[in-house]
Write an enzyme that holds these catalytic residues in place. Structure first.
Site, PDB file in Angstrom:
ATOM      1  N   LYS A   1       0.821  -1.217   0.000  1.00 16.62           N
ATOM      2  CA  LYS A   1       0.000   0.000   0.000  1.00 16.62           C
ATOM      3  C   LYS A   1       0.851   1.261   0.000  1.00 16.62           C
ATOM      4  O   LYS A   1       0.473   2.275  -0.588  1.00 16.62           O
ATOM      5  CB  LYS A   1      -0.961  -0.003   1.189  1.00 16.62           C
ATOM      6  CG  LYS A   1      -2.082  -1.014   1.017  1.00 16.62           C
ATOM      7  CD  LYS A   1      -3.308  -0.693   1.839  1.00 16.62           C
ATOM      8  CE  LYS A   1      -4.451  -1.622   1.433  1.00 16.62           C
ATOM      9  NZ  LYS A   1      -5.671  -1.436   2.166  1.00 16.62           N
TER      10      LYS A   1
ATOM     11  N   LYS B   1      -4.969  -7.985  -6.612  1.00 21.59           N
ATOM     12  CA  LYS B   1      -6.192  -8.217  -5.833  1.00 21.59           C
ATOM     13  C   LYS B   1      -7.304  -7.259  -6.277  1.00 21.59           C
ATOM     14  O   LYS B   1      -7.030  -6.094  -6.572  1.00 21.59           O
ATOM     15  CB  LYS B   1      -5.833  -7.951  -4.362  1.00 21.59           C
ATOM     16  CG  LYS B   1      -6.868  -8.360  -3.366  1.00 21.59           C
ATOM     17  CD  LYS B   1      -6.371  -8.058  -1.948  1.00 21.59           C
ATOM     18  CE  LYS B   1      -6.604  -6.624  -1.575  1.00 21.59           C
ATOM     19  NZ  LYS B   1      -7.454  -6.405  -0.417  1.00 21.59           N
TER      20      LYS B   1
ATOM     21  N   LYS C   1     -11.116  -1.918  -3.541  1.00 18.24           N
ATOM     22  CA  LYS C   1     -11.970  -0.720  -3.602  1.00 18.24           C
ATOM     23  C   LYS C   1     -11.197   0.471  -4.133  1.00 18.24           C
ATOM     24  O   LYS C   1     -11.752   1.362  -4.744  1.00 18.24           O
ATOM     25  CB  LYS C   1     -12.428  -0.299  -2.202  1.00 18.24           C
ATOM     26  CG  LYS C   1     -13.199  -1.293  -1.418  1.00 18.24           C
ATOM     27  CD  LYS C   1     -13.591  -0.619  -0.092  1.00 18.24           C
ATOM     28  CE  LYS C   1     -13.796  -1.650   0.988  1.00 18.24           C
ATOM     29  NZ  LYS C   1     -12.582  -1.880   1.797  1.00 18.24           N
TER      30      LYS C   1
HETATM   31  N1  AQP Z   1     -10.023  -9.195  -3.473  1.00 17.53           N
HETATM   32  C1  AQP Z   1     -10.436  -9.761  -2.346  1.00 17.53           C
HETATM   33  N2  AQP Z   1     -10.698 -11.075  -2.305  1.00 17.53           N
HETATM   34  C2  AQP Z   1     -11.148 -11.672  -1.163  1.00 17.53           C
HETATM   35  N3  AQP Z   1     -11.330 -10.990  -0.009  1.00 17.53           N
HETATM   36  C3  AQP Z   1     -11.071  -9.678  -0.013  1.00 17.53           C
HETATM   37  N4  AQP Z   1     -11.154  -8.725   0.937  1.00 17.53           N
HETATM   38  C4  AQP Z   1     -10.781  -7.530   0.429  1.00 17.53           C
HETATM   39  N5  AQP Z   1     -10.441  -7.659  -0.859  1.00 17.53           N
HETATM   40  C5  AQP Z   1     -10.611  -8.985  -1.166  1.00 17.53           C
HETATM   41  C6  AQP Z   1     -11.602  -8.995   2.298  1.00 17.53           C
HETATM   42  O1  AQP Z   1     -12.639  -8.080   2.600  1.00 17.53           O
HETATM   43  C7  AQP Z   1     -12.568  -7.757   3.991  1.00 17.53           C
HETATM   44  C8  AQP Z   1     -12.651  -6.281   4.145  1.00 17.53           C
HETATM   45  O2  AQP Z   1     -11.551  -5.685   3.510  1.00 17.53           O
HETATM   46  P1  AQP Z   1     -11.116  -4.240   3.956  1.00 17.53           P
HETATM   47  O3  AQP Z   1     -12.245  -3.339   3.765  1.00 17.53           O
HETATM   48  O4  AQP Z   1     -10.582  -4.309   5.331  1.00 17.53           O
HETATM   49  O5  AQP Z   1      -9.955  -3.771   3.066  1.00 17.53           O
HETATM   50  P2  AQP Z   1      -8.927  -4.417   2.129  1.00 17.53           P
HETATM   51  O6  AQP Z   1      -8.609  -5.822   2.494  1.00 17.53           O
HETATM   52  O7  AQP Z   1      -7.758  -3.508   2.036  1.00 17.53           O
HETATM   53  O8  AQP Z   1      -9.826  -4.442   0.837  1.00 17.53           O
HETATM   54  P3  AQP Z   1      -9.875  -3.521  -0.412  1.00 17.53           P
HETATM   55  O9  AQP Z   1     -11.181  -3.738  -1.054  1.00 17.53           O
HETATM   56  O10 AQP Z   1      -8.668  -3.794  -1.221  1.00 17.53           O
HETATM   57  O11 AQP Z   1      -9.877  -2.046   0.135  1.00 17.53           O
HETATM   58  P4  AQP Z   1      -8.845  -0.869  -0.075  1.00 17.53           P
HETATM   59  O12 AQP Z   1      -8.708  -0.726  -1.547  1.00 17.53           O
HETATM   60  O13 AQP Z   1      -9.506   0.293   0.584  1.00 17.53           O
HETATM   61  O14 AQP Z   1      -7.566  -1.282   0.582  1.00 17.53           O
HETATM   62  C9  AQP Z   1     -11.273  -8.353   4.547  1.00 17.53           C
HETATM   63  O15 AQP Z   1     -11.566  -9.527   5.265  1.00 17.53           O
HETATM   64  C10 AQP Z   1     -10.500  -8.683   3.300  1.00 17.53           C
HETATM   65  O16 AQP Z   1      -9.671  -9.813   3.506  1.00 17.53           O
END
Ligand code: AQP
Length: 340
Positions: A117, A204, A207
């Site tokens: 990140k 991955k 969001k």
């Molecule tokens: N691509 C993914 N596949 C499976 N699980 C996923 N999770 C996130 N992306 C995937 C799971 O969703 C839960 C919540 O995630 P988060 O909101 O804590 O943030 P993150 O993991 O950093 O997800 P994002 O969507 O990639 O958000 P941003 O872009 O804001 O960093 C967690 O249990 C995560 O494992």
């Protein structure tokens, strides 16, 4: 003081950092639903985590309500599970500070999500982004949680949480810390635990990706779902004969994994059904299964988003229940550490 829950406790959270997608749904939220009958389930909207990267304040406020609406639309019942906003329980930040003093810098230096990140601009990343895993440890340990359902990307953070809990219990064993924190277990279900970008099978689904074509969002219409799947990157070959063949074909693997998760069928079964077929035919069926599963959730999500007073009421009740569960733990932590 009895800090033990009657049933085993599950804790997890989602960041209100943008539009939720099927990765969040398959990797996390869908699993939360299945646990609420058997466990004391605590599902948090982790807004303090979200601000580790800059968030527009007005959007953040909306996104917090949207995560609550998404939880409920996906099937989490607020009468069974505790749904609440992290920043409304100050003990999360208090315990995080105490755990900052337990965790070691060497442990955090090994966290790959920070490296990904922060990217090349590590010196300019926020201190919060670096210390994020300690806050996550605090979230989990504050509820004396036993199980943590998360996507595969959070596995390393869970291992750190276990190390922190163990060190805290050891460091303060003489003052009541021995076995104070249960050592939580990750719960990572294989289907959908790592959904990849629709445009790059090595990245991955996220969001924060600037292109919404990389993900299927909870809010997407049937047409948008169809379009995104039809335009998803695939490869020039026909669909493979064996599951093992997917290892060198990340885009095909991702699309087949998504199908398998939504259709609730093994990868073997999905591969056997589509082997030797064209991607165009497979994508059409994939879009159908995604629309079939996500359409009703989207419709309910839109309905709930418009019913703000209901969502606010759920979050108020959730805050009270979360405070009841966490206040004895933070009070005991302070006694153990010798604070106050
Ligand atoms: N691509 C993914 N596949 C499976 N699980 C996923 N999770 C996130 N992306 C995937 C799971 O969703 C839960 C919540 O995630 P988060 O909101 O804590 O943030 P993150 O993991 O950093 O997800 P994002 O969507 O990639 O958000 P941003 O872009 O804001 O960093 C967690 O249990 C995560 O494992």
């Amino acid at each position: 003081m009895n800090l033990k829950a009657d049933r085993k406790r599950v804790f997890s959270g989602v960041q209100p950092s943008g539009s939720l997608h099927i990765g969040n749904y398959l990797g996390a939220i869908k699993n939360f639903v299945g646990l609420q009958d058997d466990y004391d389930s605590v599902y948090c909207i982790v807004d303090l985590h979200a601000i580790t990267v800059w968030q527009d304040p007005a959007e953040l406020k909306e996104n917090i309500l949207e995560v609550a609406a998404a939880y409920i639309a996906s099937g989490i019942d607020p009468r069974k599970a505790t749904i609440f906003v992290q920043s409304q329980i100050p003990a999360h930040a208090e315990l995080a500070w105490i755990l900052n003093c337990t965790a070691r810098i060497g442990w955090l230096n090994r966290i790959t999500q920070f490296k990904e990140k922060a990217g090349k601009n590590r010196e300019k990343a926020s201190v919060g982004l670096y210390a994020y895993p300690n806050l996550m440890a605090s979230d989990i340990l504050l509820y004396h949680s036993h199980l943590v359902p998360v996507g595969d990307d959070q596995k390393q953070h869970l291992e750190l949480t276990r190390d922190i809990a163990q060190k805290f219990n050891n460091d303060f064993s003489a003052s009541g810390g021995k076995d104070f924190f249960p050592i939580p277990e990750p719960m990572i279900l294989s289907a959908g635990s790592r959904v990849m970008s629709l445009r790059d099978g090595q990245k991955k689904m996220s969001k924060s990706d600037p292109s919404s074509m990389t993900r299927i969002e909870l809010i997407d219409t049937d047409d948008q779902i169809n379009r995104k799947i039809m335009k998803a990157t695939s490869d020039a070959m026909l669909l493979p004969e064996k599951v093992d063949d997917l290892e060198v074909r990340p885009e095909a693997k991702n699309l087949i994994t998504i199908y398998s998760a939504f259709a609730d069928e093994t990868l073997e079964k999905v591969v056997a059904r589509f082997k030797g077929k064209q991607f165009s035919r497979f994508k059409k069926e994939l879009a159908e299964v995604v629309v079939e599963n996500m359409g009703p959730i989207r419709d309910e999500f839109i309905r709930l988003k418009a019913d703000k007073s209901f969502i606010v009421k759920v979050l108020d009740e959730g805050r009270e229940r979360a405070a009841e569960k966490s206040t004895p733990v933070i009070s005991e932590v302070k006694l153990i550490v010798g604070l106050g």
